[in-house]
Design a protein around this motif. Structure first.
Motif, mmCIF file in Angstrom:
data_model
loop_
_atom_site.group_PDB
_atom_site.id
_atom_site.type_symbol
_atom_site.label_atom_id
_atom_site.label_comp_id
_atom_site.label_asym_id
_atom_site.label_seq_id
_atom_site.Cartn_x
_atom_site.Cartn_y
_atom_site.Cartn_z
ATOM 1 N N VAL A 57 47.804 43.210 57.176
ATOM 2 C CA VAL A 57 47.993 42.913 55.756
ATOM 3 C C VAL A 57 48.566 41.508 55.583
ATOM 4 C CG1 VAL A 57 49.329 43.520 53.687
ATOM 5 C CG2 VAL A 57 48.184 45.309 55.006
ATOM 6 N N PHE A 61 46.932 38.105 53.760
ATOM 7 C CA PHE A 61 47.579 37.249 52.775
ATOM 8 C C PHE A 61 47.677 35.800 53.253
ATOM 9 C CE2 PHE A 61 50.136 41.141 51.216
ATOM 10 C CZ PHE A 61 49.191 41.433 50.257
ATOM 11 N N LEU A 87 52.337 49.267 48.808
ATOM 12 C CA LEU A 87 53.115 48.044 48.928
ATOM 13 C C LEU A 87 54.335 48.098 48.020
ATOM 14 C CD1 LEU A 87 50.264 45.364 48.876
ATOM 15 C CD2 LEU A 87 51.153 46.651 50.818
ATOM 16 N N ALA A 95 50.118 40.509 46.897
ATOM 17 C CA ALA A 95 48.841 41.130 46.528
ATOM 18 C C ALA A 95 48.407 40.664 45.140
ATOM 19 C CB ALA A 95 48.957 42.653 46.572
ATOM 20 N N GLU A 96 49.328 40.635 44.215
ATOM 21 C CA GLU A 96 49.002 40.188 42.861
ATOM 22 C C GLU A 96 48.544 38.734 42.860
ATOM 23 O OE1 GLU A 96 52.517 41.081 40.595
ATOM 24 O OE2 GLU A 96 51.998 43.213 40.442
ATOM 25 N N VAL A 100 44.491 41.023 44.747
ATOM 26 C CA VAL A 100 44.167 42.307 45.384
ATOM 27 C C VAL A 100 44.599 43.452 44.470
ATOM 28 C CG1 VAL A 100 44.633 43.833 47.343
ATOM 29 C CG2 VAL A 100 44.361 41.368 47.717
ATOM 30 N N ARG A 101 43.652 44.325 44.155
ATOM 31 C CA ARG A 101 43.936 45.496 43.314
ATOM 32 C C ARG A 101 43.886 46.798 44.114
ATOM 33 N NH1 ARG A 101 45.734 41.977 41.039
ATOM 34 N NH2 ARG A 101 44.865 40.832 39.303
ATOM 35 N N TRP A 103 42.896 48.456 48.466
ATOM 36 C CA TRP A 103 42.706 48.142 49.884
ATOM 37 C C TRP A 103 41.733 49.111 50.546
ATOM 38 C CZ3 TRP A 103 44.941 43.951 52.121
ATOM 39 C CH2 TRP A 103 46.009 43.359 51.449
ATOM 40 N N GLY A 120 41.347 43.480 51.336
ATOM 41 C CA GLY A 120 41.865 43.517 49.984
ATOM 42 C C GLY A 120 40.731 43.326 48.989
ATOM 43 N N SER A 122 39.294 43.077 44.914
ATOM 44 C CA SER A 122 39.738 42.603 43.610
ATOM 45 C C SER A 122 39.602 43.655 42.518
ATOM 46 C CB SER A 122 38.964 41.350 43.212
ATOM 47 O OG SER A 122 37.586 41.624 43.126
#
Length: 124
Positions: A57, A61, A87, A95-96, A100-101, A103, A120, A122
């Motif tokens: 993860v 990022f 998370l 993530a925001e 990323v909405r 996984w 991730g 969207s």
């Protein structure tokens, strides 16, 4: 898909860490993860694959290990056994920021190696 990450962990390395540093599990894994891992005959396999997922993860990022605390990334299991990610803290903010909405996650391990791949997305 907005980001992807993968990681490979040596299970013997995690087994050694767990033996030498009992606080390792408490520092990097949530209570729910520890409870699940400790039910196994060899908890090192479960800890290792979850550690790989957490690192994957952070690689997705693009932050490396400094992006968020590992305990802010939790691997959970559906009743079907399918893994998912939850998370918290800085991991949510990352993530925001990445858009990323949701996984996709897959975990696997042999006797010696644990591998995780995360993507991730969207949209849900």
């Amino acid at each position: 898909m907005v980001c992807v990450g993968t990681d490979l962990v040596d299970i013997d390395d995690i087994r050694g860490l767990l033996a030498r540093r009992p606080a390792f599990a408490e520092r990097h894994f949530t209570a729910r993860e520890r409870e699940y891992c400790l039910r196994a005959t060899d908890p090192a396999e479960r800890f290792a694959v979850r550690f790989a997922a957490k690192e994957a993860v952070l690689k997705a990022f693009g932050t490396g290990l400094r992006g968020a605390a590992l305990h802010e990334i939790e691997v959970v299991r559906a009743d079907s056994g399918q893994p998912a990610l939850l998370l918290a803290g800085r991991a949510v903010a990352l993530a925001e920021a990445a858009g990323v909405r949701s996984w996709l996650i897959t975990l696997t391990h042999s006797r010696h190696l644990a591998h995780a791949l995360v993507a991730g997305l969207s949209e849900e």
